[in-house]
Scaffold this active site. Structure first.
Site, mmCIF file in Angstrom:
data_model
loop_
_atom_site.group_PDB
_atom_site.id
_atom_site.type_symbol
_atom_site.label_atom_id
_atom_site.label_comp_id
_atom_site.label_asym_id
_atom_site.label_seq_id
_atom_site.Cartn_x
_atom_site.Cartn_y
_atom_site.Cartn_z
ATOM 1 N N ASN A 9 0.864 -1.182 0.000
ATOM 2 C CA ASN A 9 0.000 0.000 0.000
ATOM 3 C C ASN A 9 0.898 1.228 0.000
ATOM 4 O O ASN A 9 1.525 1.537 1.012
ATOM 5 C CB ASN A 9 -0.887 -0.027 1.257
ATOM 6 C CG ASN A 9 -1.675 1.259 1.431
ATOM 7 O OD1 ASN A 9 -1.824 2.040 0.499
ATOM 8 N ND2 ASN A 9 -2.191 1.469 2.643
ATOM 9 N N TRP A 10 0.951 1.897 -1.139
ATOM 10 C CA TRP A 10 1.883 3.035 -1.258
ATOM 11 C C TRP A 10 1.308 4.313 -0.663
ATOM 12 O O TRP A 10 1.983 5.348 -0.637
ATOM 13 C CB TRP A 10 2.271 3.243 -2.725
ATOM 14 C CG TRP A 10 3.120 2.122 -3.261
ATOM 15 C CD1 TRP A 10 3.525 1.005 -2.565
ATOM 16 C CD2 TRP A 10 3.665 1.990 -4.568
ATOM 17 N NE1 TRP A 10 4.286 0.193 -3.368
ATOM 18 C CE2 TRP A 10 4.393 0.782 -4.609
ATOM 19 C CE3 TRP A 10 3.606 2.780 -5.716
ATOM 20 C CZ2 TRP A 10 5.061 0.338 -5.744
ATOM 21 C CZ3 TRP A 10 4.268 2.344 -6.854
ATOM 22 C CH2 TRP A 10 4.990 1.136 -6.870
ATOM 23 N N LYS A 11 0.068 4.265 -0.235
ATOM 24 C CA LYS A 11 -0.601 5.429 0.378
ATOM 25 C C LYS A 11 -0.445 6.668 -0.531
ATOM 26 O O LYS A 11 -0.353 6.529 -1.737
ATOM 27 C CB LYS A 11 -0.051 5.703 1.777
ATOM 28 C CG LYS A 11 0.017 4.453 2.641
ATOM 29 C CD LYS A 11 0.217 4.776 4.078
ATOM 30 C CE LYS A 11 0.599 3.531 4.846
ATOM 31 N NZ LYS A 11 0.315 3.644 6.260
ATOM 32 N N HIS A 94 -9.398 1.011 5.270
ATOM 33 C CA HIS A 94 -8.084 1.248 5.895
ATOM 34 C C HIS A 94 -8.263 2.229 7.052
ATOM 35 O O HIS A 94 -9.071 3.161 6.960
ATOM 36 C CB HIS A 94 -7.108 1.812 4.854
ATOM 37 C CG HIS A 94 -5.696 1.821 5.340
ATOM 38 N ND1 HIS A 94 -5.228 2.769 6.218
ATOM 39 C CD2 HIS A 94 -4.656 0.994 5.088
ATOM 40 C CE1 HIS A 94 -3.952 2.515 6.480
ATOM 41 N NE2 HIS A 94 -3.578 1.444 5.808
ATOM 42 N N GLU A 96 -6.638 4.688 8.011
ATOM 43 C CA GLU A 96 -6.463 6.108 7.661
ATOM 44 C C GLU A 96 -7.732 6.664 7.020
ATOM 45 O O GLU A 96 -8.048 7.844 7.191
ATOM 46 C CB GLU A 96 -5.225 6.277 6.755
ATOM 47 C CG GLU A 96 -3.942 6.089 7.562
ATOM 48 C CD GLU A 96 -2.754 5.531 6.784
ATOM 49 O OE1 GLU A 96 -2.784 5.544 5.538
ATOM 50 O OE2 GLU A 96 -1.801 5.053 7.432
ATOM 51 N N GLU A 164 -4.958 -4.921 10.952
ATOM 52 C CA GLU A 164 -3.975 -3.851 11.072
ATOM 53 C C GLU A 164 -4.252 -3.045 12.336
ATOM 54 O O GLU A 164 -5.061 -2.094 12.302
ATOM 55 C CB GLU A 164 -4.060 -2.920 9.863
ATOM 56 C CG GLU A 164 -3.774 -3.597 8.545
ATOM 57 C CD GLU A 164 -3.210 -2.622 7.522
ATOM 58 O OE1 GLU A 164 -2.157 -2.921 6.961
ATOM 59 O OE2 GLU A 164 -3.800 -1.538 7.325
ATOM 60 N N GLY A 170 2.615 2.453 10.562
ATOM 61 C CA GLY A 170 3.532 3.570 10.327
ATOM 62 C C GLY A 170 4.279 4.020 11.563
ATOM 63 O O GLY A 170 4.886 5.095 11.571
ATOM 64 N N SER A 210 3.711 -1.864 10.260
ATOM 65 C CA SER A 210 5.166 -1.815 10.410
ATOM 66 C C SER A 210 5.871 -3.127 10.043
ATOM 67 O O SER A 210 6.852 -3.521 10.670
ATOM 68 C CB SER A 210 5.546 -1.375 11.831
ATOM 69 O OG SER A 210 5.081 -0.056 12.076
ATOM 70 N N GLY A 231 2.930 -1.219 4.190
ATOM 71 C CA GLY A 231 2.888 0.193 3.823
ATOM 72 C C GLY A 231 4.274 0.698 3.462
ATOM 73 O O GLY A 231 4.802 0.420 2.385
ATOM 74 N N GLY A 232 4.897 1.426 4.392
ATOM 75 C CA GLY A 232 6.194 2.077 4.156
ATOM 76 C C GLY A 232 7.232 1.205 3.464
ATOM 77 O O GLY A 232 7.888 1.647 2.508
HETATM 78 C C1 PEP Z 1 -0.612 0.133 5.836
HETATM 79 O O1 PEP Z 1 -0.610 1.214 5.271
HETATM 80 O O2 PEP Z 1 -1.555 -0.648 5.613
HETATM 81 C C2 PEP Z 1 0.494 -0.222 6.731
HETATM 82 C C3 PEP Z 1 0.438 -1.345 7.362
HETATM 83 O O3 PEP Z 1 1.522 0.706 6.840
HETATM 84 P P1 PEP Z 1 2.995 0.439 7.491
HETATM 85 O O4 PEP Z 1 3.474 -0.895 6.936
HETATM 86 O O5 PEP Z 1 3.796 1.587 7.013
HETATM 87 O O6 PEP Z 1 2.818 0.379 8.960
#
Ligand code: PEP
Length: 255
Positions: A9-11, A94, A96, A164, A170, A210, A231-232
């Site tokens: 997930n590049w957000k 999600h 966010e 999640e 993040g 993470s 994500g990141g």
């Molecule tokens: C996500 O955006 O779904 C996520 C899990 O982000 P991160 O891996 O950066 O915590």
């Protein structure tokens, strides 16, 4: 038999040219890993170009969100009809979206219905906030989010659920494998209660929060955890490839 699944997930990161550059860096290596379903979820504006780049590869495309109506006067929104020409998957619910943009369980439910009726496979995200976790309310929150998201939906096995925990997203502070697997077992039990045991055994459930190449093994070593929503770390080609490679290797070993 659930096929392991890793999605990135590049957000709200990467311009179109930056997104293309990352795809160029990872595509060949990802394509070679056969045992894992691999999905990239770049921002909307990059979907057309990345759709073309992934053509003829085993890497699939997903969107990060969508609206629940198919068309009409909804300025700025993107519909399932638009996405289904480009994507196989769509991330819905999600945290966010829930916490920054006010998406309720009812909205998430409408989106899941719209995705399924337009042949898009939803990646439903659920997870408790820190204060809910500390108050011992994790199962209560997860039960509500899953039950309401699936309200009125016929059993389908092409749904992916990502657990999640909001406090792990993040933050660099991932859940432990033990914490993640306990909640993932609970999610499967909730799905079995809503639908039935055999469908629940087919639904893939991921961990997200993470995840990196350093901690992925801790999660996917549990047979109940079918992969990860990343994500990141999915923005770094080497990191993401390593996460997918480790998933393939470990899942093959524990099969
Ligand atoms: C996500 O955006 O779904 C996520 C899990 O982000 P991160 O891996 O950066 O915590």
């Amino acid at each position: 038999m659930r096929i392991p699944f890793v999605a990135g997930n590049w957000k709200m990161n990467t311009t179109v040219s930056e997104a293309e550059k990352i795809v160029i860096e990872m595509l060949e290596k990802l394509d070679r890993i056969e045992e894992v379903e691999k999905v990239l979820c770049p921002p909307f504006v990059s979907l057309v170009s990345i759709h073309m780049m992934l053509h003829d590869s085993s890497v699939k495309l997903g969107a990060q969100n969508m609206y629940f109506e198919t068309k009409g006067a909804y300025t700025g929104e993107i519909s399932p009809l638009m996405l289904r020409e480009l994507c196989e998957f769509v991330i819905l619910g999600h945290s966010e979206r829930r916490w920054y943009f006010g998406e309720t369980d009812e909205i998430v439910n409408k989106k899941i219905k719209a995705a399924l009726s337009n042949n898009l496979k939803p990646i439903l995200c659920v997870g408790e906030r820190l204060e809910e976790n500390e108050a011992g309310k994790t199962e209560e929150v997860i039960n509500r989010q899953v039950t309401e998201a699936l309200n009125g939906i016929e059993p389908v096995s092409n749904l992916v659920i990502a657990y999640e925990p909001v406090w792990a997203i993040g933050t660099g502070k991932a859940a432990s494998g033990e914490q993640a697997v306990a909640t993932i077992r609970f999610i499967r039990a909730v799905v079995a209660k809503i639908w039935d045991e055999s469908i629940a055994l087919d639904v893939r459930i991921l961990y997200g929060g993470s995840v990196t190449s350093t901690n992925i093994a801790e999660f996917i070593s549990y047979p109940e955890i079918d992969g990860a929503l990343v994500g990141g770390a999915s923005l770094k080609a080497d990191e993401f490839v390593s996460i997918v490679e480790q998933t393939a290797k470990i899942k093959k070993r524990i099969k």
